[in-house]
Design a protein around this motif. Structure first.
Motif, PDB file in Angstrom:
ATOM      1  N   LEU A 184      -4.408  -1.640  -4.531  1.00  0.00           N
ATOM      2  CA  LEU A 184      -4.732  -2.206  -3.225  1.00  0.00           C
ATOM      3  C   LEU A 184      -5.463  -3.550  -3.327  1.00  0.00           C
ATOM      4  O   LEU A 184      -5.076  -4.512  -2.647  1.00  0.00           O
ATOM      5  CB  LEU A 184      -5.571  -1.196  -2.420  1.00  0.00           C
ATOM      6  CG  LEU A 184      -6.095  -1.681  -1.063  1.00  0.00           C
ATOM      7  CD1 LEU A 184      -4.940  -2.067  -0.149  1.00  0.00           C
ATOM      8  CD2 LEU A 184      -6.961  -0.612  -0.413  1.00  0.00           C
ATOM      9  N   PRO A 185      -6.507  -3.704  -4.155  1.00  0.00           N
ATOM     10  CA  PRO A 185      -7.143  -5.028  -4.249  1.00  0.00           C
ATOM     11  C   PRO A 185      -6.187  -6.108  -4.736  1.00  0.00           C
ATOM     12  O   PRO A 185      -6.251  -7.252  -4.262  1.00  0.00           O
ATOM     13  CB  PRO A 185      -8.292  -4.802  -5.230  1.00  0.00           C
ATOM     14  CG  PRO A 185      -8.532  -3.341  -5.232  1.00  0.00           C
ATOM     15  CD  PRO A 185      -7.206  -2.705  -4.989  1.00  0.00           C
ATOM     16  N   GLY A 211     -13.616   2.681  -7.150  1.00  0.00           N
ATOM     17  CA  GLY A 211     -14.363   1.442  -6.968  1.00  0.00           C
ATOM     18  C   GLY A 211     -15.843   1.610  -7.237  1.00  0.00           C
ATOM     19  O   GLY A 211     -16.471   0.748  -7.866  1.00  0.00           O
ATOM     20  N   ARG A 261      -7.697  -4.924 -12.164  1.00  0.00           N
ATOM     21  CA  ARG A 261      -8.161  -5.004 -10.776  1.00  0.00           C
ATOM     22  C   ARG A 261      -9.202  -6.119 -10.600  1.00  0.00           C
ATOM     23  O   ARG A 261      -9.082  -6.986  -9.733  1.00  0.00           O
ATOM     24  CB  ARG A 261      -8.771  -3.668 -10.349  1.00  0.00           C
ATOM     25  CG  ARG A 261      -7.760  -2.588 -10.021  1.00  0.00           C
ATOM     26  CD  ARG A 261      -8.382  -1.188 -10.078  1.00  0.00           C
ATOM     27  NE  ARG A 261      -9.627  -1.064  -9.359  1.00  0.00           N
ATOM     28  CZ  ARG A 261      -9.735  -0.720  -8.073  1.00  0.00           C
ATOM     29  NH1 ARG A 261      -8.645  -0.467  -7.377  1.00  0.00           N
ATOM     30  NH2 ARG A 261     -10.916  -0.622  -7.503  1.00  0.00           N
ATOM     31  N   SER A 263     -12.085  -3.735  -0.822  1.00  0.00           N
ATOM     32  CA  SER A 263     -11.269  -2.629  -1.343  1.00  0.00           C
ATOM     33  C   SER A 263     -11.489  -2.424  -2.835  1.00  0.00           C
ATOM     34  O   SER A 263     -11.281  -1.323  -3.350  1.00  0.00           O
ATOM     35  CB  SER A 263      -9.793  -2.919  -1.074  1.00  0.00           C
ATOM     36  OG  SER A 263      -9.372  -4.091  -1.751  1.00  0.00           O
ATOM     37  N   THR A 287     -11.338  -8.922   2.136  1.00  0.00           N
ATOM     38  CA  THR A 287     -10.859  -7.537   2.211  1.00  0.00           C
ATOM     39  C   THR A 287     -10.495  -7.029   0.820  1.00  0.00           C
ATOM     40  O   THR A 287     -10.720  -5.852   0.492  1.00  0.00           O
ATOM     41  CB  THR A 287      -9.653  -7.456   3.154  1.00  0.00           C
ATOM     42  OG1 THR A 287     -10.032  -7.930   4.443  1.00  0.00           O
ATOM     43  CG2 THR A 287      -9.155  -6.027   3.276  1.00  0.00           C
ATOM     44  N   SER A 328     -14.498   0.032  -3.070  1.00  0.00           N
ATOM     45  CA  SER A 328     -14.489   1.196  -2.190  1.00  0.00           C
ATOM     46  C   SER A 328     -13.817   2.371  -2.891  1.00  0.00           C
ATOM     47  O   SER A 328     -13.033   2.190  -3.833  1.00  0.00           O
ATOM     48  CB  SER A 328     -13.756   0.865  -0.890  1.00  0.00           C
ATOM     49  OG  SER A 328     -12.415   0.515  -1.164  1.00  0.00           O
ATOM     50  N   ILE A 361       0.833  -1.206   0.000  1.00  0.00           N
ATOM     51  CA  ILE A 361       0.000   0.000   0.000  1.00  0.00           C
ATOM     52  C   ILE A 361       0.864   1.251   0.000  1.00  0.00           C
ATOM     53  O   ILE A 361       0.589   2.229  -0.716  1.00  0.00           O
ATOM     54  CB  ILE A 361      -0.942  -0.030   1.218  1.00  0.00           C
ATOM     55  CG1 ILE A 361      -1.956  -1.168   1.065  1.00  0.00           C
ATOM     56  CG2 ILE A 361      -1.657   1.300   1.386  1.00  0.00           C
ATOM     57  CD1 ILE A 361      -2.792  -1.386   2.300  1.00  0.00           C
TER      58      ILE A 361
END
Length: 970
Positions: A512-513, A556, A578, A549, A545, A552, A504
Motif C-alpha cells: 500500500l505505501p 507498520g 517499503r 500508511s 498518505t 499504520s 490495493i
C-alpha cells in the motif's frame, strides 16, 4: 514731611499714567485706521408669493451694519429675525388634498369590502337555504341538489350579466364575487349529492368536481383571478373530497396531471405566477400522498412516475418565464428527484422504477442543456441515484450492472461530452469523478467479500473506472482553458484514487505505501508537465498518505519500532522496500515540487524514511554511527547546491544523532548531577565503552567533520549549534573514557585515587585550553576549557572533596605529593585567563589577587597538615607542634604578602598581610601562649616580637619612600 513725600510720589504716578494712556490712544487710532470692515451677509432679494390673488408680503430686511474690527472686538451677533407667517388660500389646500390618493375608512369599508362580503354572503345564503330545506323537510334531496345547481348557475349567469353591463356596473369585483359564489355553490352541491345524500357515486362526483374546476379555469379567463383561485383549491381538493375508499391511481394521476397542467397553462397565459407555484406545490403534495399509500402495482407506479416527471420537469419548464423561473424549475426538479427516489425505494427497486428515474435523469440532462443555470441539477440527480444504488437491498448482479451503467451513461457520458466545451466546468468534472468513484463504491458495498477472486475482479473494475477520468484528462489536455479552473486537477485526482484502489485490491497489503507513493510521484510529474499547481496539491495529499500508511497497522508499528531499536526483524527485505520506496517519493517531492514549504517538510520526511530503511536491515548497535555518518556525506553534497538547500535534512540527521546520544548522555548526566552534591562519580554508574564510542565519540567527530565540510550548507547558527554539540559529546566521551582508565568503582578506590584522578583531569583541561589558544588560535574554546578546569578544581577538589575534611589520600612525601599540582592548577589557570583575556582580567584584578591569596593560604596550611599527618589529612586530632607551626606559618605568610605587596605596589596584599598578622598575634596571645610553658613559650613570643618589629620597619620604610615620591611628583 511724610505727607509732602506722599504727594510728590502720587503726582509722579499720575503723570506716568497719563503718558501711558495717551500712547495707548494713539495706538488704537492707528489700528482703527488700518482695520477692514467685517463681511456681513447680504440680505436676500424680497420674494413676492401669490396664492390665489392673495399677496404675501416678505419680511422687512435688517439693515446692514459695517463693523470694524478692533482689539476689543471679538464678534458681532446679528439678531435673529423670525419670518412672518405665510398666508395661504383655503381653496388651494382643498384642491391639493383632493389630488392625493387616499385609503381611509370610507375607501376600505365603503368601496372595497362590501362587494366581496356580498359575494361571500350569497354563497352562505345558498348553503343556509339548502340547510333550511333539509331541516324543514320541504324538499327532497334530488330537488335540493337541482335547486343548488340552478342557484350556482344563476350566480354565474349574474356574473355574465354584470360583465355585459360594464358601463352601468363600473366595478369588476361585482362579477368576480358572483362567479366565485356560483363556483363555491356548485362545489358544495356536488359534494352534498355524493357524501350527504349518496345520490351519485364517487366517480360521478369526481367527474363533476373536475368539470367545475375546468369551468373555474374558463371563468378565470373571463372574470379574473378569484375564479382561478377557486379552481386551484377545488381542483386539488376534489380527489380527496370525492370520498372514494380505493381510488383509481392511474385515473387520479391523469386527473392531477390535467388539472395541474391546466392551472400552469393558465398561470403562463395570465402571468399569475402564484397560481402555477400553488399548483406545483399541491401536485407535489399529492405525489407524496400517493407514494405513502403503499405498494403500487405496475400501472400505478408508471402513472405516479409519469406524474412526478410532469410536475417536476415538464410543467415548470413551460409554465414560467423570467428571472424567477430558474429557481422554481430547480426546486421542482429537486423535489421530483426525492419523490422518484421514494418511488424506487417503496416499489422494491424494480427495473421499471429505475427506468422512470432514468427518464428523470435524461430530463435533467436535457433541461441543464437548455438552461445552463440548471447545470447544478445534474450532481443532485447523480447523488440521488448513487444513494439509491447503495441502499438497494440484495440486488441481482445483472440488474445492478444495468442500473450503474445507465447512471454512468446518462451522467458520466453527458458530462464528458460537455466537459471541455464552453458551457462545461467544475460541475461536469465532478460528475465524471462522481460516476467513477461512486460506481466503484456502491459495487464494493454490495458485492465485495474479501476473497482473492473479489480482489482481482474489483482491481479490474477500479482500472476500468479510472479510464473515465483519464479519458477526460486526455480530452482536455490541449484545451487552452484547462488552467482556468480545477477541472484537470479534479479529474487527475479521481483517476489517481481509482488507480491506488486498483493497486490495493490487486496487490498484497504491504504494498500500500508503495502504490500510493507511485501515484503521488505520477501526480507530481503530471503537475510539472501540465503546469497546474492544483495537481501538485493533490499529489502532496497522496505523498503524506503514503507515509501514514507506512506506519499504520501491525506491520507498520513493528517497523516503526525498529527506528528506536525495538521490535524483531520481521521481513527485513519487504520493510526495506517499503521504507526506501516512500523515501524516494519524498525525495522527489523535496527536489521537484514547486511548493517551497512542502519541499522543506518533504526533506524532513524523506530523511526520516531513509533512516527507517536503514533501521530495518542494520543492527541496532550501528544505527547511531550511520546516522552521524550521514551528516558529513550530506554536507559534502550540499556544497554543490545553493546555501541552506539541504538544511532541513541536515537538521533532521542532527536531531536523530542527538536522540541516539540521549541514552548515554542521560546515563552520564544522572551521576554528574549527583556529584554536585558530593556523591562520588563511580565508573560503574557511567555508560560502557561501546556506547560511549558509537553514540558519543564517533558522532562528535562526524559532526565536526560536517561543520568543516559544509560551512555554507548549515549557516552560522547551525555551525554554532553543531560545534556546541560536538564539543559536548566529545568532552563527555573523553570524560567517560578517562573514568574507564582509572576504573574507580567503589568508595575505597575513590579515597585512594580520587584526588589523583581529578587533578590529572583538571590539568588536562587547562593544557587543552592552552593548546587551543596557542596552537590553533581558538581563544574562545581555549578560555572555555581553562575556566572549566578551574571550576572543576574549585568545586570538587577545594570544596566538596577537600583533603582537609574529606577522605582523600594526598601522598606521604612532603612537597612531592598531589597537593602541589592540585593547588597549582587553579593558580596557573587564573594566570592563563589573564593572558588569554587581558581586558576582562584587568577589570577583575582584585578578585584574581584575592583568589591567589586564598589558594596560597590553603596550600600552605594543607602542606603543614600533611607534614604532621601523612597521606590522610582529615584526622580528628591536632598536635601541639602543628598548632605552633600554624602560627609561625601565618606570620611567615604575612611577611611574604607584605614583601610582595611592597614590590608590586599592591595595597591589597599589604592589607591581607596585616590581617593575617593580626590573626596570628591573636592566636599566639589567646591560644598558643596559654598552653605553653618554658622555652617554647619564650620562643613563640620572641618569634612574634621579631616579626612584628620587622613588619613595622618594612612598613615605615615603604611609607617614607611613598611619601618622598609623592612630594617629588607634586
Amino acid at each position: 514731611m511724610l505727607a509732602v513725600l506722599l504727594l510728590v510720589l502720587l503726582g509722579a504716578v499720575l503723570f506716568d499714567t497719563r503718558r501711558r494712556v495717551m500712547a495707548l490712544e494713539a495706538r488704537i487710532a492707528i489700528l482703527e485706521a488700518e482695520a477692514q470692515p467685517l463681511p456681513v451677509p447680504v440680505a436676500p432679494e424680497p420674494v413676492r408669493v401669490v396664492r390665489d390673488s392673495v399677496e404675501v408680503s416678505p419680511p422687512t430686511p435688517t439693515p446692514v451694519v459695517t463693523v470694524r474690527r478692533t482689539p476689543w472686538t471679538e464678534a458681532v451677533v446679528q439678531p435673529k429675525v423670525e419670518p412672518e407667517p405665510e398666508v395661504v388660500n383655503a381653496a388651494s389646500i382643498e384642491d391639493v388634498a383632493s389630488a392625493r390618493p387616499a385609503f381611509g375608512f370610507e375607501e376600505l369599508f365603503g368601496r372595497r369590502l362590501p362587494i366581496w362580503a356580498g359575494g361571500v354572503t350569497l354563497a352562505v345564503a345558498g348553503v343556509l337555504l339548502v340547510k333550511y330545506s333539509i331541516d324543514s323537510g320541504l324538499l327532497s334531496p334530488v330537488i335540493r341538489v337541482l335547486l343548488g345547481l340552478i342557484f350556482g348557475a344563476g350566480l354565474i349567469a349574474g356574473a355574465e350579466v354584470a360583465l355585459r353591463q360594464e358601463e352601468r356596473v363600473r366595478d369588476a369585483r361585482v362579477r368576480q364575487s358572483l362567479a366565485g359564489a356560483g363556483l363555491a355553490t356548485l362545489y358544495a352541491v356536488i359534494l352534498a349529492a355524493a357524501n350527504l345524500y349518496h345520490l351519485v357515486g364517487p366517480g360521478t362526483a369526481f367527474v363533476g368536481l373536475a368539470g367545475v374546476t375546468a369551468l373555474a379555469m374558463v371563468l378565470s379567463l373571463r372574470f379574473g383571478a378569484p375564479s382561478a383561485m377557486l379552481g386551484l383549491v377545488g381542483g386539488l381538493a376534489a380527489p380527496a373530497l370525492a370520498g372514494a375508499d380505493e381510488p383509481n391511481i392511474p385515473l387520479l394521476s391523469c386527473y392531477l396531471a390535467l388539472t395541474i397542467g391546466g392551472l400552469c397553462a393558465l398561470s403562463r397565459t395570465q402571468r399569475w405566477m402564484w397560481l402555477g407555484v400553488g399548483a406545483l406545490i399541491g401536485g407535489a403534495g399529492w405525489g407524496s400522498l400517493l407514494l405513502l399509500s403503499g405498494a403500487l402495482d405496475l400501472a400505478s407506479s408508471l402513472s405516479v412516475g409519469l406524474l412526478i416527471l410532469a410536475i417536476g420537469i415538464a410543467f415548470p419548464l413551460f409554465a414560467f418565464s423570467g428571472s424567477r423561473a430558474t429557481l422554481i424549475r430547480a426546486a421542482s426538479a429537486v423535489v421530483a428527484s426525492a419523490q422518484m427516489a421514494a418511488l424506487i425505494a417503496t416499489g422494491g427497486f424494480a427495473l421499471l422504477h429505475w427506468a422512470l428515474f432514468g427518464l428523470l435523469s435524461i430530463a435533467f440532462l436535457w433541461l441543464s442543456g437548455r438552461e445552463p443555470a440548471l447545470r447544478r441539477l445534474m450532481p443532485v440527480g447523480l447523488a440521488v441515484g448513487l444513494l439509491l444504488a447503495g441502499a438497494w437491498p440484495a440486488p441481482a448482479a445483472s440488474s445492478f450492472m444495468l442500473v450503474v451503467l445507465g447512471l454512468a451513461m446518462i451522467y458520466g457520458g453527458g458530462a464528458l461530452w460537455r466537459l471541455w466545451r464552453p458551457a462545461g466546468g467544475l460541475i461536469e468534472a465532478g460528475q465524471v469523478a462522481g460516476v467513477a468513484l461512486g460506481g466503484l463504491a456502491v459495487s464494493v458495498l454490495h458485492f465485495y467479500r474479501g476473497s482473492a477472486t473479489d480482489d482481482l475482479r474489483f482491481a479490474l473494475i477500479a482500472l476500468v473506472a479510472s479510464a473515465l477520468p483519464a479519458v477526460a484528462v486526455a480530452m482536455g489536455w490541449r484545451n487552452p482553458t484547462r488552467r482556468d479552473d480545477a477541472r484537470l486537477a479534479l479529474l487527475a485526482t479521481s483517476a489517481a484514487i481509482l488507480l491506488a484502489l486498483a493497486g490495493i485490491f490487486g496487490l498484497a497489503g504491504w504494498t500500500l505505501p508503495l502504490v500510493v507513493g507511485i501515484v503521488a510521484v505520477a501526480l507530481l510529474l503530471l503537475a510539472a508537465r501540465a503546469g497546474d499547481m492544483r495537481i501538485e496539491y493533490s499529489g502532496w495529499a497522496f505523498a503524506f498518505t503514503a507515509v501514514a500508511s507506512l506506519v499504520s497497522g501491525d506491520r507498520g508499528l513493528g517497523e516503526l519500532g525498529r527506528l528506536a531499536g525495538l521490535g524483531a526483524d520481521a521481513g527485513p527485505a519487504i520493510a526495506l522496500l517499503r521504507w526506501s520506496g516512500v523515501a524516494l517519493a519524498q525525495m522527489l517531492y523535496a527536489w521537484r515540487a514547486r511548493l517551497a514549504e512542502g519541499r522543506l517538510v518533504a526533506q524532513i520526511v524523506a530523511t526520516l524514511c531513509a533512516y527507517g530503511a536503514f533501521a530495518q536491515v542494520v543492527p541496532v548497535l550501528w544505527l547511531a554511527p550511520i546516522v552521524a555518518l550521514g551528516l558529513p556525506l550530506l554536507a559534502e553534497g550540499a556544497c554543490r547546491l545553493p546555501p541552506l538547500r539541504l538544511l532541513p535534512a541536515l537538521a533532521t540527521l542532527f536531531l536523530l544523532t542527538l536522540l541516539w546520544a540521549a541514552e548515554p548522555l542521560l546515563a552520564w548526566i544522572d551521576p554528574a548531577m549527583l556529584s554536585l552534591l558530593g556523591r562520588p562519580m563511580l565508573v560503574s554508574l557511567l555508560p560502557d565503552r561501546v556506547d560511549m564510542l558509537l553514540r558519543l565519540a564517533l558522532p562528535a567527530a562526524l559532526i565536526g567533520l560536517a561543520v568543516i565540510r559544509g560551512k555554507q550548507a548549515i549557516g552560522l547558527i547551525g555551525r554554532k549549534l553543531a560545534v556546541i554539540a560536538a564539543g559536548l559529546f566529545g568532552m563527555i566521551a573523553l570524560h567517560i573514557l578517562y573514568k574507564q582508565a582509572f576504573a574507580i568503582a567503589d568508595h575505597a578506590a575513590f579515597v585512594r585515587a580520587g584526588l589523583a584522578e581529578r587533578t590529572l583531569w583538571e590539568g588536562l583541561l587547562i593544557m587543552a585550553g592552552w593548546a587551543a589558544w596557542r596552537r590553533f588560535n581558538q581563544r574562545e574554546i581555549g578560555l572555555t576549557l581553562v575556566l572549566a578546569g578551574i571550576a572543576h578544581n574549585l568545586l570538587y577538589t577545594l570544596l566538596l572533596h577537600n583533603p582537609f575534611w574529606a577522605a582523600q589520600a594526598v601522598g606521604s612525601v612532603p612537597l612531592f605529593n598531589l597537593l602541589v599540582p592540585a593547588f597549582a592548577i587553579p593558580l596557573i589557570g587564573l594566570w592563563l585567563v589573564g593572558r588569554m583575556a587581558p581586558e576582562p582580567a584587568e577589570r577583575c584584578m582584585r578578585y584574581r589577587e584575592g583568589a591567589y591569596m586564598v589558594l596560597i593560604l590553603l596550600f600552605a596550611f594543607t602542606m603543614l597538615r600533611q607534614l604532621f599527618c601523612g597521606p590522610m589529612l582529615n584526622l580528628p586530632y591536632l598536635s601541639a607542634g602543628e598548632d605552633i607551626g600554624r602560627s609561625v606559618l601565618a606570620i611567615a605568610l604575612a611577611i611574604s604578602f607584605l614583601l610582595w605587596g611592597i614590590r608590586r605596589g599592591g595595597r591589597d596584599w599589604r592589607i591581607a598581610s596585616l590581617l593575617l598578622m593580626l590573626g596570628a598575634v591573636a592566636k599566639v596571645f589567646l591560644l598558643d601562649a596559654s598552653g605553653l610553658t618554658g622555652l617554647p613559650r619564650i620562643a613563640s613570643f620572641l618569634a612574634l616580637g621579631f616579626s612584628l618589629i620587622g613588619i613595622g620597619w618594612l612598613y615605615s620604610r615603604h611609607l617614607r619612600v611613598d611619601a618622598r615620591h609623592g612630594r617629588a611628583e607634586s
